[in-house]
Design a protein around this motif. Structure first.
Motif, PDB file in Angstrom:
ATOM      1  N   TRP A 139       0.815  -1.210   0.000  1.00 14.07           N
ATOM      2  CA  TRP A 139       0.000   0.000   0.000  1.00 14.07           C
ATOM      3  C   TRP A 139       0.851   1.264   0.000  1.00 14.07           C
ATOM      4  N   LEU A 146     -11.178  -4.855   1.100  1.00  7.52           N
ATOM      5  CA  LEU A 146     -10.689  -3.545   1.519  1.00  7.52           C
ATOM      6  C   LEU A 146     -10.523  -2.645   0.306  1.00  7.52           C
ATOM      7  N   THR A 147     -11.041  -1.433   0.415  1.00  2.00           N
ATOM      8  CA  THR A 147     -10.919  -0.433  -0.638  1.00  2.00           C
ATOM      9  C   THR A 147     -10.646   0.901   0.045  1.00  2.00           C
ATOM     10  N   GLY A 148      -9.709   1.675  -0.485  1.00  2.44           N
ATOM     11  CA  GLY A 148      -9.440   2.952   0.143  1.00  2.44           C
ATOM     12  C   GLY A 148      -8.281   3.687  -0.480  1.00  2.44           C
ATOM     13  N   PHE A 176      -4.137   5.521   6.440  1.00  2.00           N
ATOM     14  CA  PHE A 176      -4.923   5.018   5.328  1.00  2.00           C
ATOM     15  C   PHE A 176      -6.396   5.175   5.675  1.00  2.00           C
ATOM     16  N   ILE A 225      -9.730   3.421   4.845  1.00  2.64           N
ATOM     17  CA  ILE A 225     -10.112   2.128   4.268  1.00  2.64           C
ATOM     18  C   ILE A 225     -11.580   1.837   4.545  1.00  2.64           C
TER      19      ILE A 225
END
Length: 87
Positions: free
Chosen positions: A32, A57-59, A72, A74
């Motif tokens: 990431w 997980l998306t972010g 982050f 997320i």
């Protein structure tokens, strides 16, 4: 989803405590840090009671603050039931 009573219960935890294998988080963070967005990464987590979860997980990676700390943002989707139906 994770079985904690309040959002405050979560803020005291290290993110590694959600992972079935906490060492996986280190590998994921290394990936990431090289990107600005995280798109549909599937991971294995566990609930407070120890039940396994499959999550997506998306972010995005946020800009470091003045101290150099990174963060982050997320969004987590529980895919456990969906994955169970697919089997």
């Amino acid at each position: 989803m994770l079985g904690y009573d309040t959002p405050d219960d979560l803020t005291t935890l290290n993110a590694a405590s959600f992972y079935r294998d906490p060492l996986e988080l280190g590998d994921l963070l290394a990936k990431w840090r090289q990107r600005t967005h995280i798109d549909d990464v599937e991971e294995r987590w566990r609930t407070r009671a120890g039940r396994d979860l499959v999550v997506r997980l998306t972010g995005r990676r946020l800009a470091a603050d003045a101290s150099g700390d990174e963060a982050f943002e997320i969004f987590v989707a529980d895919l456990t039931e969906q994955r169970g139906l697919e089997m």
